[in-house]
Design an enzyme around this catalytic site. Structure first.
Site: not given
Length: 356
Positions: A153-155, A157-158
């Site tokens: 997911g995007c969160y 990854t960050g």
């Protein structure tokens, strides 16, 4: 010879980004795109921005059909909601296709944790042990020839890319981690819901998914693997009135206390060396030093993640900040990056020239 690929669920934001990247990928033939709502229309009709590409004028959206897709293509990208993706992954894998899934269906290894966070039984628990978590910078070797890739997911990854190296090197404590993230509205997907209408989002900043956002399941799983002990973090996502991009601020406790300038400088050097060593061969990780700080405007439309850090002598904390495009590095670009590794292609193929 070009790899024949398909996108199932190509009409959403992640699907659209996959279409863009794969149409221009030098080693790919985009042979099939599916969407029930767009079936019969050409890619150029659904996405006029791609009308200049010859393939967009002839390639038509179809209804998803696993047997037909397996005959047409070798590798399938699933850009579908969680719970739905697994329904297509199972027959496609049985038919010999390689699958790169952008949903959450195969990211979490525990069926119990999946049910806890997604509120239903896992639709294909027998596949959880075979899926490779598609964070290329961490699992690059595992992605080679993988049959099933669970793209993060995007969160996560960050949060994971800035944190895992520090945890692995023992530079921070695996306890007391706090993550605050700000995300553009496209992170909610191409959906018509009251909360995501322009009038509701514009001139507004608000938290959501408290205190247990679904992405915590994979974040804590991967941090626990890195730390070799159970890790629980505090995570607060926020919706901000921009189209895309995620900025994350992490508050971390150094493993060793620093009380003077010499100790601070020593720890700062260790953090710098840790990141530079860990990401020496990672073309999409941009480490910022000196006075520079991550800024979403510098990563939008790219597959890069920016990472910077500061030590706070007042609080004794290490502050780490990251920025990425939630649809590219946080979704479709990362999936293509995994595809490149899976196929033995240059990791940057189709991701530098087409997005920079």
């Amino acid at each position: 010879m070009k790899k024949k690929v398909a996108i199932v669920g190509a009409s959403g934001y992640s699907g659209e980004e996959l279409v863009r990247l794969l149409l221009h990928h030098p080693h790919v033939e985009l042979a099939a795109v599916t969407s029930r709502q767009c079936a019969g229309q050409t890619v150029a009709q659904v996405f006029p921005k791609f009308a200049h590409h010859p393939g967009a004028k002839t390639l038509r959206f179809t209804e998803p059909n696993a047997e037909l897709l397996a005959k047409q293509t070798e590798i399938i990208f699933l850009a579908l909601p969680h719970g739905v993706a697994a329904e297509y992954a199972v027959p496609l894998l049985q038919l010999g296709c390689q699958v790169i899934d952008l949903s959450a269906d195969f990211r979490v290894k525990s069926v119990a944790v999946y049910k806890e966070f997604y509120a239903h039984d896992h639709p294909a628990p027998e596949l959880l042990g075979t899926a490779v978590y598609g964070l290329p910078e961490i699992y690059r070797a595992h992605l080679i020839n993988a049959s099933l890739v669970a793209s993060p997911g995007c969160y996560p990854t960050g949060i994971l890319l800035p944190t895992i190296p520090l945890v692995r090197d023992g530079l921070i404590k695996p306890t007391g981690i706090i993550a605050n993230s700000l995300s553009g509205v496209s992170g909610a997907g191409r959906t018509v819901k009251l909360d995501y209408l322009f009038v509701e989002c514009n001139e507004s900043v608000r938290p959501y998914g408290l205190p247990k956002h679904r992405h915590l399941s994979e974040i804590e799983q991967e941090l626990s693997l890195a730390a070799r002990t159970a890790v629980t973090i505090q995570f607060t996502p926020h919706l901000i009135p921009v189209n895309r991009g995620i900025l994350t601020t992490l508050y971390l406790a150094p493993a060793n206390h620093f009380s003077n300038a010499a100790e601070l400088n020593e720890l700062n050097e260790k953090v710098s060396t840790c990141y530079k060593t860990f990401y020496a061969d990672s073309p999409f990780v941009r480490l910022l030093e000196d006075e520079a700080l991550p800024d979403t405007k510098n990563v939008i439309g790219t597959n890069f993640i920016e990472i910077a850090w500061r030590l706070d002598a007042r609080t004794g904390r290490l502050i780490v900040i990251s920025a990425l495009d939630n649809i590219v590095k946080g979704a479709s670009g990362q999936a293509v990056q995994s595809f490149n590794i899976l196929c033995g292609l240059p990791e940057t193929a189709g991701l530098i020239s087409s997005v920079s």
